[in-house]
Design a protein around this motif. Structure first.
Motif, PDB file in Angstrom:
ATOM      1  N   LEU A 180       0.832  -1.205   0.000  1.00  0.00           N
ATOM      2  CA  LEU A 180       0.000   0.000   0.000  1.00  0.00           C
ATOM      3  C   LEU A 180       0.864   1.252   0.000  1.00  0.00           C
ATOM      4  O   LEU A 180       0.552   2.235  -0.688  1.00  0.00           O
ATOM      5  CB  LEU A 180      -0.934  -0.009   1.207  1.00  0.00           C
ATOM      6  N   ALA A 181       1.958   1.218   0.758  1.00  0.00           N
ATOM      7  CA  ALA A 181       2.891   2.354   0.729  1.00  0.00           C
ATOM      8  C   ALA A 181       3.528   2.498  -0.650  1.00  0.00           C
ATOM      9  O   ALA A 181       3.732   3.618  -1.141  1.00  0.00           O
ATOM     10  CB  ALA A 181       3.967   2.170   1.800  1.00  0.00           C
ATOM     11  N   GLY A 182       3.837   1.368  -1.297  1.00  0.00           N
ATOM     12  CA  GLY A 182       4.399   1.436  -2.641  1.00  0.00           C
ATOM     13  C   GLY A 182       3.423   1.987  -3.657  1.00  0.00           C
ATOM     14  O   GLY A 182       3.822   2.678  -4.603  1.00  0.00           O
ATOM     15  N   LEU A 183       2.129   1.711  -3.463  1.00  0.00           N
ATOM     16  CA  LEU A 183       1.118   2.222  -4.396  1.00  0.00           C
ATOM     17  C   LEU A 183       1.005   3.743  -4.329  1.00  0.00           C
ATOM     18  O   LEU A 183       0.560   4.368  -5.308  1.00  0.00           O
ATOM     19  CB  LEU A 183      -0.239   1.599  -4.081  1.00  0.00           C
ATOM     20  N   GLN A 184       1.393   4.331  -3.216  1.00  0.00           N
ATOM     21  CA  GLN A 184       1.333   5.785  -3.122  1.00  0.00           C
ATOM     22  C   GLN A 184       2.337   6.469  -4.045  1.00  0.00           C
ATOM     23  O   GLN A 184       2.202   7.665  -4.341  1.00  0.00           O
ATOM     24  CB  GLN A 184       1.595   6.234  -1.670  1.00  0.00           C
ATOM     25  N   ASN A 185       3.368   5.721  -4.471  1.00  0.00           N
ATOM     26  CA  ASN A 185       4.394   6.291  -5.354  1.00  0.00           C
ATOM     27  C   ASN A 185       4.131   6.026  -6.830  1.00  0.00           C
ATOM     28  O   ASN A 185       4.941   6.411  -7.674  1.00  0.00           O
ATOM     29  CB  ASN A 185       5.772   5.727  -4.971  1.00  0.00           C
ATOM     30  N   VAL A 186       3.030   5.352  -7.140  1.00  0.00           N
ATOM     31  CA  VAL A 186       2.695   5.111  -8.542  1.00  0.00           C
ATOM     32  C   VAL A 186       2.205   6.418  -9.169  1.00  0.00           C
ATOM     33  O   VAL A 186       1.309   7.072  -8.614  1.00  0.00           O
ATOM     34  CB  VAL A 186       1.609   4.026  -8.668  1.00  0.00           C
ATOM     35  N   PRO A 187       2.790   6.863 -10.266  1.00  0.00           N
ATOM     36  CA  PRO A 187       2.371   8.137 -10.884  1.00  0.00           C
ATOM     37  C   PRO A 187       0.893   8.102 -11.307  1.00  0.00           C
ATOM     38  O   PRO A 187       0.504   7.335 -12.185  1.00  0.00           O
ATOM     39  CB  PRO A 187       3.291   8.264 -12.107  1.00  0.00           C
ATOM     40  N   SER A 229       0.854  -2.244 -17.116  1.00  0.00           N
ATOM     41  CA  SER A 229       1.745  -1.292 -17.787  1.00  0.00           C
ATOM     42  C   SER A 229       2.191  -0.141 -16.903  1.00  0.00           C
ATOM     43  O   SER A 229       3.268   0.430 -17.133  1.00  0.00           O
ATOM     44  CB  SER A 229       1.048  -0.725 -19.040  1.00  0.00           C
ATOM     45  N   VAL A 230       1.391   0.198 -15.881  1.00  0.00           N
ATOM     46  CA  VAL A 230       1.691   1.375 -15.063  1.00  0.00           C
ATOM     47  C   VAL A 230       1.949   0.993 -13.611  1.00  0.00           C
ATOM     48  O   VAL A 230       2.997   1.317 -13.042  1.00  0.00           O
ATOM     49  CB  VAL A 230       0.539   2.401 -15.147  1.00  0.00           C
ATOM     50  N   THR A 231       1.007   0.296 -13.014  1.00  0.00           N
ATOM     51  CA  THR A 231       1.090   0.046 -11.573  1.00  0.00           C
ATOM     52  C   THR A 231       2.200  -0.940 -11.234  1.00  0.00           C
ATOM     53  O   THR A 231       3.046  -0.662 -10.378  1.00  0.00           O
ATOM     54  CB  THR A 231      -0.258  -0.479 -11.047  1.00  0.00           C
ATOM     55  N   TRP A 232       2.207  -2.101 -11.906  1.00  0.00           N
ATOM     56  CA  TRP A 232       3.159  -3.139 -11.526  1.00  0.00           C
ATOM     57  C   TRP A 232       4.617  -2.743 -11.750  1.00  0.00           C
ATOM     58  O   TRP A 232       5.470  -3.037 -10.885  1.00  0.00           O
ATOM     59  CB  TRP A 232       2.841  -4.436 -12.256  1.00  0.00           C
ATOM     60  N   PRO A 239       9.776  -3.245  -7.485  1.00  0.00           N
ATOM     61  CA  PRO A 239      10.870  -3.286  -6.502  1.00  0.00           C
ATOM     62  C   PRO A 239      10.379  -3.489  -5.078  1.00  0.00           C
ATOM     63  O   PRO A 239      10.996  -4.238  -4.306  1.00  0.00           O
ATOM     64  CB  PRO A 239      11.544  -1.916  -6.678  1.00  0.00           C
ATOM     65  N   VAL A 240       9.270  -2.843  -4.713  1.00  0.00           N
ATOM     66  CA  VAL A 240       8.719  -3.005  -3.361  1.00  0.00           C
ATOM     67  C   VAL A 240       8.209  -4.429  -3.176  1.00  0.00           C
ATOM     68  O   VAL A 240       8.438  -5.057  -2.133  1.00  0.00           O
ATOM     69  CB  VAL A 240       7.591  -1.986  -3.120  1.00  0.00           C
ATOM     70  N   ALA A 241       7.516  -4.957  -4.183  1.00  0.00           N
ATOM     71  CA  ALA A 241       6.993  -6.323  -4.091  1.00  0.00           C
ATOM     72  C   ALA A 241       8.126  -7.330  -3.980  1.00  0.00           C
ATOM     73  O   ALA A 241       8.035  -8.305  -3.220  1.00  0.00           O
ATOM     74  CB  ALA A 241       6.120  -6.628  -5.303  1.00  0.00           C
ATOM     75  N   LEU A 242       9.213  -7.108  -4.723  1.00  0.00           N
ATOM     76  CA  LEU A 242      10.355  -8.006  -4.651  1.00  0.00           C
ATOM     77  C   LEU A 242      10.972  -7.988  -3.259  1.00  0.00           C
ATOM     78  O   LEU A 242      11.307  -9.041  -2.692  1.00  0.00           O
ATOM     79  CB  LEU A 242      11.392  -7.607  -5.693  1.00  0.00           C
ATOM     80  N   SER A 243      11.100  -6.808  -2.680  1.00  0.00           N
ATOM     81  CA  SER A 243      11.719  -6.692  -1.360  1.00  0.00           C
ATOM     82  C   SER A 243      10.903  -7.405  -0.293  1.00  0.00           C
ATOM     83  O   SER A 243      11.433  -8.213   0.484  1.00  0.00           O
ATOM     84  CB  SER A 243      11.886  -5.211  -0.995  1.00  0.00           C
ATOM     85  N   ILE A 244       9.603  -7.130  -0.225  1.00  0.00           N
ATOM     86  CA  ILE A 244       8.787  -7.726   0.820  1.00  0.00           C
ATOM     87  C   ILE A 244       8.634  -9.231   0.599  1.00  0.00           C
ATOM     88  O   ILE A 244       8.554 -10.008   1.561  1.00  0.00           O
ATOM     89  CB  ILE A 244       7.410  -7.025   0.903  1.00  0.00           C
ATOM     90  N   THR A 245       8.625  -9.685  -0.661  1.00  0.00           N
ATOM     91  CA  THR A 245       8.532 -11.122  -0.929  1.00  0.00           C
ATOM     92  C   THR A 245       9.787 -11.845  -0.466  1.00  0.00           C
ATOM     93  O   THR A 245       9.715 -12.926   0.148  1.00  0.00           O
ATOM     94  CB  THR A 245       8.307 -11.369  -2.427  1.00  0.00           C
ATOM     95  N   ALA A 246      10.948 -11.269  -0.735  1.00  0.00           N
ATOM     96  CA  ALA A 246      12.196 -11.900  -0.306  1.00  0.00           C
ATOM     97  C   ALA A 246      12.283 -11.941   1.215  1.00  0.00           C
ATOM     98  O   ALA A 246      12.687 -12.956   1.805  1.00  0.00           O
ATOM     99  CB  ALA A 246      13.386 -11.132  -0.884  1.00  0.00           C
ATOM    100  N   VAL A 259      20.776 -13.434  -2.880  1.00  0.00           N
ATOM    101  CA  VAL A 259      20.016 -13.271  -4.120  1.00  0.00           C
ATOM    102  C   VAL A 259      19.122 -12.037  -4.040  1.00  0.00           C
ATOM    103  O   VAL A 259      19.016 -11.256  -5.005  1.00  0.00           O
ATOM    104  CB  VAL A 259      19.183 -14.531  -4.400  1.00  0.00           C
ATOM    105  N   PHE A 260      18.488 -11.849  -2.891  1.00  0.00           N
ATOM    106  CA  PHE A 260      17.623 -10.682  -2.707  1.00  0.00           C
ATOM    107  C   PHE A 260      18.407  -9.374  -2.822  1.00  0.00           C
ATOM    108  O   PHE A 260      17.985  -8.435  -3.505  1.00  0.00           O
ATOM    109  CB  PHE A 260      16.930 -10.775  -1.347  1.00  0.00           C
ATOM    110  N   LEU A 261      19.567  -9.313  -2.174  1.00  0.00           N
ATOM    111  CA  LEU A 261      20.351  -8.073  -2.210  1.00  0.00           C
ATOM    112  C   LEU A 261      20.862  -7.788  -3.618  1.00  0.00           C
ATOM    113  O   LEU A 261      20.836  -6.638  -4.075  1.00  0.00           O
ATOM    114  CB  LEU A 261      21.518  -8.178  -1.232  1.00  0.00           C
ATOM    115  N   ARG A 262      21.310  -8.822  -4.324  1.00  0.00           N
ATOM    116  CA  ARG A 262      21.794  -8.604  -5.693  1.00  0.00           C
ATOM    117  C   ARG A 262      20.665  -8.147  -6.601  1.00  0.00           C
ATOM    118  O   ARG A 262      20.843  -7.239  -7.430  1.00  0.00           O
ATOM    119  CB  ARG A 262      22.419  -9.885  -6.230  1.00  0.00           C
ATOM    120  N   LYS A 263      19.501  -8.753  -6.434  1.00  0.00           N
ATOM    121  CA  LYS A 263      18.362  -8.352  -7.249  1.00  0.00           C
ATOM    122  C   LYS A 263      17.917  -6.931  -6.915  1.00  0.00           C
ATOM    123  O   LYS A 263      17.595  -6.143  -7.814  1.00  0.00           O
ATOM    124  CB  LYS A 263      17.193  -9.320  -7.014  1.00  0.00           C
TER     125      LYS A 263
END
Length: 314
Positions: free
Chosen positions: A199-206, A226-229, A234-241, A303-307
């Motif tokens: 939800l915090a990441g969605l606030q940064n979507v233009p 095309s826009v949101t994802w 990057p936020v989804a990758l971080s929280i998933t890892a 792997v998470f840090l490199r990604k």
């Protein structure tokens, strides 16, 4: 005219400047000591002790002698089918819980991002499971799953799923239902954090890009893809890892719910290490298991840090 070296290189430091910089560095290290000391004492120290213990035959008992055995514990561990079955269950648990947390958390975050009436109340209630201690969550869900007095069986009976003559389902002792039941609790307990981060990441979507895509006739799914994802990835990758690492280390919730039963069907690796150490007293062998699990988590973290660095690189 510059008194330094070639263009783009800083001028050489004088001895006085180097002394001042060294003094600042020493001051910074002094300020870091209160933060580093607990990490060294509570994390690094026990980890090094566990690594040393994994090369011994340490067992429970004050008068039991401990001998250095080299890599014997790891050789035994390689041939231990119970550990590898536990490791397989740990992967199934962590991957299932992490994937469901992402999917359901993303859906809830997209819903909470809308201009809902009493949206603030919905956001607050979404945090309740995350704010509860694992022991409390485990005890609460044991009551929900209770065979005779649980609300889940009573609800299924009222809905007609369970007939009047059929017996109640014992969710936590059934060999085929115990692991899915525990996975459901893990998702329920961990999804709020995923939701809040997304939800915090969605606030940064233009917003202007989404509006422009809408004006161009793009549908909901097309705007999301095309826009949101791309902005949220990057936020989804971080929280998933991070969720994957936390779920691999999960202990308290499953221990309160099933203690690894029935028949080892929910014996995650952390529970297996606990049993080996504090039930059977094989501290050296349990330490070897812990070292292997720590290595797996370290690989996931690398792997998470490199990604992450690749995603944030300019």
């Amino acid at each position: 005219m510059s008194d330094g070296g070639p263009r783009g290189t800083p001028p050489p430091r004088t001895p006085a400047a180097r002394r001042r910089a060294l003094g600042l560095d020493r001051g910074a290290w002094f300020l870091l000591v209160p933060a580093l000391l607990p990490i060294l004492v509570l994390s690094v120290g026990p980890l090094l002790y566990a690594v040393a213990l994994s090369f011994t035959d340490a067992r429970f008992g004050r008068t039991v002698e401990t001998d250095f055995t080299g890599a014997a514990n790891f050789a035994d561990l390689r041939l231990d089918p119970l550990f590898w079955e536990s490791f397989r269950l740990g992967l199934v648990w962590s991957l299932s819980v992490t994937a469901l947390q992402l999917l359901l958390g993303l859906g809830l975050a997209l819903l909470l991002d809308q201009n809902l009436r009493f949206g603030w109340l919905a956001r607050t209630l979404a945090l309740v499971p995350w704010a509860m201690p694992e022991v409390v969550v485990g005890l609460m869900w044991r009551l929900v799953y209770h065979q005779d007095a649980g609300i889940l069986n009573e609800t299924l009976r009222r809905l007609g799923v369970l007939g009047p003559d059929s017996g109640n389902i014992d969710w936590l002792t059934d060999l085929s239902l115990a692991l899915p039941a525990v996975v459901l609790v893990g998702v329920w307990a961990g999804m709020p954090l995923t939701t809040v981060v997304l939800l915090a990441g969605l606030q940064n979507v233009p917003r202007e890009l989404a509006e422009a895509a809408h004006l161009d006739g793009a549908g909901v799914w097309r705007r999301f893809a095309s826009v949101t994802w791309p902005a949220l990835r990057p936020v989804a990758l971080s929280i998933t890892a991070l969720n994957l690492i936390w779920n691999l280390n999960s202990f308290g919730l499953v221990y309160v719910l099933t203690q690894g039963g029935p028949g080892g069907k929910t014996r995650l690796p952390s529970l297996f290490v606990y049993e080996e150490a504090f039930t059977y007293g094989q501290f050296g062998y349990a330490a070897a298991m812990g070292v292997v699990l720590t290595a797996v988590v370290a690989v996931c973290l690398t792997v998470f840090l490199r990604k992450s660095l690749r995603e944030t690189a300019p």
